[in-house]
Design an enzyme around this catalytic site. Structure first.
Site, PDB file in Angstrom:
ATOM      1  N   TYR A 164      19.880   2.877  18.144  1.00 29.68           N
ATOM      2  CA  TYR A 164      18.897   4.063  17.714  1.00 29.68           C
ATOM      3  C   TYR A 164      18.216   3.322  16.262  1.00 29.68           C
ATOM      4  O   TYR A 164      16.950   3.642  16.357  1.00 29.68           O
ATOM      5  CB  TYR A 164      19.741   5.370  17.068  1.00 29.68           C
ATOM      6  CG  TYR A 164      19.218   6.343  16.318  1.00 29.68           C
ATOM      7  CD1 TYR A 164      18.372   6.754  17.266  1.00 29.68           C
ATOM      8  CD2 TYR A 164      19.117   6.400  14.945  1.00 29.68           C
ATOM      9  CE1 TYR A 164      17.178   8.059  16.731  1.00 29.68           C
ATOM     10  CE2 TYR A 164      18.817   7.462  14.580  1.00 29.68           C
ATOM     11  CZ  TYR A 164      17.429   8.338  14.980  1.00 29.68           C
ATOM     12  OH  TYR A 164      16.892   8.886  14.099  1.00 29.68           O
ATOM     13  N   LYS A 172      13.958   2.793  15.591  1.00 28.20           N
ATOM     14  CA  LYS A 172      13.397   3.505  14.719  1.00 28.20           C
ATOM     15  C   LYS A 172      12.785   2.479  13.367  1.00 28.20           C
ATOM     16  O   LYS A 172      11.527   2.651  13.052  1.00 28.20           O
ATOM     17  CB  LYS A 172      14.562   4.386  14.140  1.00 28.20           C
ATOM     18  CG  LYS A 172      14.385   6.437  14.639  1.00 28.20           C
ATOM     19  CD  LYS A 172      13.255   6.852  15.029  1.00 28.20           C
ATOM     20  CE  LYS A 172      13.782   7.886  16.436  1.00 28.20           C
ATOM     21  NZ  LYS A 172      12.513   9.107  15.752  1.00 28.20           N
TER      22      LYS A 172
END
Length: 307
Positions: free
Chosen positions: A190, A194
């Site tokens: 994740y 990002k």
């Protein structure tokens, strides 16, 4: 007005403007569309997503609240490059301007998997899909800026980029695998995705001075992203953010601020935490070598897939 005093009642009119919000059928995307429609009166808002039924309910809601604003749905799965290209082409066929693109959609800390095109699923959804969409819409964004004086890209990242792989930032060699490295790797995947969105948006600012490109962290919010996590991951989020979690209404403020604030009051390429406060970078988010490699990797992958 201090950014910390930001209130929806102070939002400017966006008369005539066209806005596209990814992930606009639920959560922060839906609320962002609702506030922009009711407070700013743009000409047209497009929302994208995967669920047509949910989109129809959102459109009905917005048309009741803001009947003068046209609202339309673009079916788009950010983990499927073909659907993104088709949606972008549909948008371009219907419009001559795009004033604000909000790259909002995303997934968080999901289990291991790959996208339809064979890329790690969080990287594909949170970054690569948006990169293709931006690439397809760059010409209309640039022409809008030339004619009307501004066009914006607002990318919604997360301070979770700080947990990207510490030794590389982005593990390029394994982006066509699930990157299932064991306990906690769902969070590093994740963070990697990002980080990529943040770095790519910063590079856009350097390459396209005509545009205003901004990266925002919305805050830690109990949206469907958190609710959809497994028990242990939910506990990690709650335990590490005691006293820090905010409502969805607070969570959309930073993105809406970036989309509507006067151009001279926001730095293109800047990263902001709520609301309008310059955010803290990591080693990798300011690494020029990583930025160059990501740009070249992205260009190469999109070209390989026919884009």
């Amino acid at each position: 007005m201090k950014h910390s005093d930001f209130q929806f009642k102070d939002l400017p009119e966006l008369t005539g403007k066209v806005i596209l919000i990814t992930g606009g059928t639920s959560g922060l995307g839906h609320l962002t569309a609702k506030i922009l429609a009711t407070k700013c009166s743009p000409a047209h808002i497009y929302i994208s997503g995967r669920n047509t039924q949910k989109a129809n309910l959102v459109i009905q809601d917005l048309q009741l609240l803001a009947p003068s604003v046209k609202v339309a749905f673009l079916h788009m799965d950010l983990a499927d490059l073909d659907t993104i290209a088709i949606a972008a082409d549909m948008f371009l066929a219907e419009n001559k301007r795009l004033d604000i693109l909000i790259a909002n959609a995303g997934i968080m800390a999901t289990g291991p998997g790959t996208s339809k095109n064979g890329f790690e699923i969080q990287f594909a959804t949170n970054f690569l899909g948006h990169a293709l969409l931006i690439s397809k819409l760059l010409p209309i964004l640039l022409s809008t800026s030339a004619e009307y004086g501004d066009a914006r890209i607002v990318s919604v990242t997360s301070t979770g980029f700080h947990v990207a792989p510490k030794d590389q930032g982005i593990i390029f060699d394994d982006l066509t695998t699930t990157q299932n490295y064991g306990f906690g790797s769902n969070w590093t995947r994740y963070g990697q995705s990002k980080l990529a969105l943040l770095v790519y948006t910063k590079t856009l600012a350097e390459k396209y001075l005509e545009l205003t490109t901004v990266v925002v962290h919305p805050g830690v919010i109990a949206t469907d992203l958190v609710g959809g996590l497994g028990w242990m991951d939910r506990m990690i989020v709650y335990a590490t953010n005691i006293g820090k979690m905010v409502s969805e209404e607070e969570g959309v403020k930073n993105g809406i601020w970036a989309a509507t604030v006067k151009r001279e009051d926001v730095a293109s390429g800047g990263f902001y935490e709520p609301v309008g406060e310059v955010g803290k970078h990591s080693r990798w988010s300011e690494d020029e070598g990583l930025a160059i490699r990501l740009w070249e990797w992205t260009e190469g992958v999109l070209k390989k897939h026919g884009y």
